[in-house]
Scaffold this motif. Structure first.
Motif, mmCIF file in Angstrom:
data_model
loop_
_atom_site.group_PDB
_atom_site.id
_atom_site.type_symbol
_atom_site.label_atom_id
_atom_site.label_comp_id
_atom_site.label_asym_id
_atom_site.label_seq_id
_atom_site.Cartn_x
_atom_site.Cartn_y
_atom_site.Cartn_z
ATOM 1 N N TYR B 116 0.628 -1.078 0.170
ATOM 2 C CA TYR B 116 -0.213 -0.477 -0.113
ATOM 3 C C TYR B 116 0.872 1.320 0.358
ATOM 4 O O TYR B 116 1.254 1.730 0.638
ATOM 5 N N PRO B 117 1.125 2.419 -1.248
ATOM 6 C CA PRO B 117 2.346 3.254 -0.843
ATOM 7 C C PRO B 117 1.319 4.103 -0.472
ATOM 8 O O PRO B 117 -0.170 4.545 -0.003
ATOM 9 N N LEU B 118 1.798 5.273 0.475
ATOM 10 C CA LEU B 118 1.338 5.643 1.375
ATOM 11 C C LEU B 118 1.578 7.193 0.872
ATOM 12 O O LEU B 118 1.921 8.157 0.940
ATOM 13 N N ALA B 119 0.680 7.316 -0.248
ATOM 14 C CA ALA B 119 0.186 8.323 -0.591
ATOM 15 C C ALA B 119 -1.276 8.875 -0.817
ATOM 16 O O ALA B 119 -1.691 8.139 -0.753
ATOM 17 N N VAL B 120 -1.372 10.313 -1.009
ATOM 18 C CA VAL B 120 -2.752 11.484 -0.758
ATOM 19 C C VAL B 120 -4.115 10.862 -1.624
ATOM 20 O O VAL B 120 -4.599 10.206 -1.606
ATOM 21 N N THR B 121 -3.100 10.931 -2.637
ATOM 22 C CA THR B 121 -4.135 10.728 -4.273
ATOM 23 C C THR B 121 -3.051 9.881 -4.834
ATOM 24 O O THR B 121 -1.445 9.739 -5.061
ATOM 25 N N GLN B 122 -3.592 8.741 -6.118
ATOM 26 C CA GLN B 122 -2.502 7.753 -7.464
ATOM 27 C C GLN B 122 -3.330 8.678 -8.577
ATOM 28 O O GLN B 122 -4.589 7.870 -8.347
ATOM 29 N N TRP B 271 10.496 2.757 -2.889
ATOM 30 C CA TRP B 271 11.400 1.811 -1.349
ATOM 31 C C TRP B 271 11.628 1.182 -1.450
ATOM 32 O O TRP B 271 12.036 0.262 -0.677
ATOM 33 N N ASN B 272 12.067 0.874 -2.654
ATOM 34 C CA ASN B 272 13.024 -1.085 -3.076
ATOM 35 C C ASN B 272 14.225 -1.036 -2.388
ATOM 36 O O ASN B 272 14.769 -0.143 -2.561
ATOM 37 N N VAL B 273 14.699 -2.046 -1.477
ATOM 38 C CA VAL B 273 16.064 -2.132 -2.020
ATOM 39 C C VAL B 273 15.942 -3.880 -2.262
ATOM 40 O O VAL B 273 15.575 -4.745 -2.143
ATOM 41 N N PRO B 274 16.942 -3.550 -3.410
ATOM 42 C CA PRO B 274 17.536 -5.306 -4.191
ATOM 43 C C PRO B 274 17.594 -6.413 -2.766
ATOM 44 O O PRO B 274 18.685 -6.496 -2.107
ATOM 45 N N GLY B 275 16.544 -7.448 -3.052
ATOM 46 C CA GLY B 275 17.095 -9.217 -2.072
ATOM 47 C C GLY B 275 15.965 -8.394 -0.870
ATOM 48 O O GLY B 275 15.841 -9.686 0.190
ATOM 49 N N PHE B 276 15.414 -7.523 -0.689
ATOM 50 C CA PHE B 276 14.428 -7.408 0.077
ATOM 51 C C PHE B 276 13.348 -7.645 0.230
ATOM 52 O O PHE B 276 12.886 -7.470 -0.427
ATOM 53 N N VAL B 277 13.041 -8.654 1.024
ATOM 54 C CA VAL B 277 11.288 -9.033 0.952
ATOM 55 C C VAL B 277 10.771 -8.852 2.374
ATOM 56 O O VAL B 277 11.538 -8.830 3.305
ATOM 57 N N ALA B 278 9.827 -8.212 2.155
ATOM 58 C CA ALA B 278 8.773 -7.648 3.009
ATOM 59 C C ALA B 278 7.490 -8.651 3.645
ATOM 60 O O ALA B 278 7.001 -8.807 3.633
ATOM 61 N N ALA B 287 9.714 -0.610 7.278
ATOM 62 C CA ALA B 287 11.501 -0.783 6.445
ATOM 63 C C ALA B 287 11.266 -0.009 4.880
ATOM 64 O O ALA B 287 12.193 0.925 4.682
ATOM 65 N N PRO B 288 10.466 -0.363 4.681
ATOM 66 C CA PRO B 288 10.353 0.530 2.778
ATOM 67 C C PRO B 288 10.155 2.070 3.109
ATOM 68 O O PRO B 288 10.853 2.679 2.728
ATOM 69 N N THR B 289 9.158 2.311 4.006
ATOM 70 C CA THR B 289 9.066 3.315 3.729
ATOM 71 C C THR B 289 10.398 4.229 4.519
ATOM 72 O O THR B 289 11.268 5.392 4.826
ATOM 73 N N ALA B 290 11.228 3.661 5.180
ATOM 74 C CA ALA B 290 12.814 3.928 6.262
ATOM 75 C C ALA B 290 13.749 3.830 5.282
ATOM 76 O O ALA B 290 14.436 5.421 5.067
ATOM 77 N N PHE B 291 13.543 3.340 4.113
ATOM 78 C CA PHE B 291 14.697 3.540 3.085
ATOM 79 C C PHE B 291 14.395 4.030 2.574
ATOM 80 O O PHE B 291 15.560 4.374 1.419
ATOM 81 N N LEU B 292 13.029 4.922 1.873
ATOM 82 C CA LEU B 292 12.442 5.962 1.051
ATOM 83 C C LEU B 292 13.173 7.267 1.744
ATOM 84 O O LEU B 292 13.967 8.329 1.069
ATOM 85 N N LEU B 293 13.141 7.367 2.270
ATOM 86 C CA LEU B 293 13.551 8.152 3.866
ATOM 87 C C LEU B 293 15.471 8.892 3.313
ATOM 88 O O LEU B 293 15.834 9.706 3.187
ATOM 89 N N ILE B 294 15.626 7.337 4.256
ATOM 90 C CA ILE B 294 17.255 7.782 4.004
ATOM 91 C C ILE B 294 17.441 7.824 2.755
ATOM 92 O O ILE B 294 18.703 9.033 2.636
#
Lengths: 124, 348
Positions: B116-122, B271-278, B287-294
């Motif tokens: 689920y992407p955290l976007a106000v609208t898509q 928010w993707n990092v290769p090899g990371f599966v949630a 984690a995905p949000t944290a990756f994006l913010l980093i």
């Protein structure tokens, strides 16, 4: 997610927010800030000397030439956008590709013409 | 499986998203304050200074003090200024960044393996929409500069105008070449399609052109010819003072943060990092949000660092760079992206 209109309802809400937020801030500032009257305060800044005339002057034509070039190429980019969505998976890749490259190729002539004419060179 | 939503809420859902999304405005303002603080600290480090350190721990409250100062300053408008343009320009500047914010996903959560992407609208065309809204800033800047009836401001406005028109075109073409790879103009789809291979590795040239054009679009040094403190006395904001200036300043920093989001989402895999599966429920939430913010903070620091590493270009150099170098390079990147697309997805 039903319909295109639904995805623009949040946009409308944010637009309303953007319309009221700056005037509201300025209203708060008006309540908090001091006011004093002095004629010199209300002149425009011109490095300390008394300003001569207004800033409504005739200006270097250079800037307008770039604007004209911009209109041509920005419209070109806009026409590229729909093409991106049909590039793969719609079975019309090759025909779309040829058409789009023909389109870009024609516009490239305009670009080379502008360059050769010196419209993209800043006049010193 | 997806989360069950009661039937009667569905028509109300966009309204709820919009109203809840307004909290993002508050978050982004705090983020902009953080960015200002980061810029002051980082620039101080680069120049072997201390930076803000008196107000609060590590000078963290400096921005609060600045805000109080701006709120209590007199609102000055020159007598021969155009009232309509001068007063309403902030609406355009703030509106531009707010309307960008609506469509930018600020993260994603994985619940039971569903994203689920955290976007106000898509929307289907969000990349085009974001670019259009980002270009709205120029109207605000031109309104301020022309409205304040000051010669320095006028010069700044025209420079801003010449710069913006030059860099919109390469920016647009690089976005097109990114969109080709995912076959969609939705920024969420573009980010999702980079699960294994980020676009920066597929199109390094495109990333470079996009980044430079974005810097120019945001008016960051070395592309702040509209401000040029030394020659134009802050150019377009010479007459803009107090909270009006504050709003414009904040809009600029929010624009910078959102620009970093764009770089991260379009080229650094979102928010993707290769090899990371949630597959872990807790990790999938954070984690995905944290990756994006980093990634965003990383891009932000590069942008800030460049400001103190590169001197300002002359206006003729800027215009030459866009029309004679970046524009051909962006077309080259488009051809490269098309070739790569045909190679990676044959017979599609």
């Amino acid at each position: 997610m039903s319909g295109i209109i639904d995805s623009y309802i949040p946009v409308a809400i944010f637009l309303v927010m953007a319309l009221i937020m700056p005037p509201m801030t300025m209203f708060i500032v008006k309540q908090l800030s001091p006011r004093s009257k002095a004629a010199n305060k209300y002149t425009t800044y011109e490095s300390g000397s008394v300003p001569t005339g207004t800033a409504r002057i005739q200006f270097n034509v250079e800037y307008y030439l770039y604007a004209i070039a911009f209109v041509i190429f920005d419209v070109e980019v806009l026409f590229l956008y729909p093409w991106t969505t049909v590039f793969k998976g719609h079975g019309i890749t090759s025909i779309a590709l040829i058409e789009m490259f023909a389109f870009i190729f024609i516009l490239l002539f305009g670009y080379i013409y502008l360059w050769k004419k010196g419209a993209l060179t800043w006049v010193k | 499986m997806a989360i069950e939503i009661p039937e009667f809420i569905i028509p109300l859902l966009p309204w709820i998203r919009g109203v809840v999304g307004l909290s993002l405005v508050g978050v982004i303002f705090v983020g902009a304050m953080g960015a200002v603080w980061l810029e002051r600290k980082l620039s101080a480090d680069i120049q072997s200074r201390m930076g803000p350190c008196r107000v609060g721990k590590y000078g963290l409250l400096q921005l609060v003090a600045d805000a109080i100062k701006l709120f209590t300053k007199e609102d000055l408008r020159p007598l021969n200024a155009d009232r309509l343009l001068f007063n309403n320009a902030t609406i355009f500047m703030m509106g531009s960044v707010f309307l960008m914010l609506v469509a930018i996903p600020v993260g994603a959560v994985f619940i039971n393996g569903v994203e689920y992407p955290l976007a106000v609208t898509q929307m289907d065309i969000s990349v085009l929409y974001i670019e259009a809204m980002s270009a709205l800033t120029i109207f605000g800047i031109f309104m301020v500069a022309y409205g304040s009836n000051n010669k320095y401001s006028l010069l700044g406005a025209f420079r801003n105008f010449a710069r913006m028109v030059g860099y919109e075109v390469p920016l647009g073409i690089t976005v097109v070449s990114v969109a080709i790879m995912s076959g969609s103009l939705n920024i969420v789809d573009i980010s999702r399609s980079q699960g294994m291979l980020w676009n920066i590795f597929l199109q390094p040239l495109g990333c470079f052109v996009f980044f430079v054009s974005l810097m120019a679009d945001m008016g960051r040094l070395p592309f702040d010819q509209n401000e040029s403190e030394e020659e134009l006395i802050a150019g377009w904001i010479t007459e803009y003072c107090g909270m009006r200036f504050g709003l414009g300043f904040f809009a600029e920093y929010i624009h910078m943060i959102l620009g970093s989001f764009l770089v991260a989402l379009l080229f650094l895999g979102g928010w993707n990092v290769p090899g990371f599966v949630a597959n872990n429920p807790v990790l999938g939430l954070i984690a995905p949000t944290a990756f994006l913010l980093i990634k965003v903070v990383f891009v932000l620091m590069v942008i800030i660092g460049l400001r103190w590493a590169v001197p300002r270009f002359r206006i003729d150099q800027v215009v030459d760079l866009s029309w004679k170098k970046l524009f051909p390079l962006s077309l080259l990147n488009l051809v490269w992206a098309v070739g790569l697309g045909l190679y990676l997805y044959p017979g599609a």
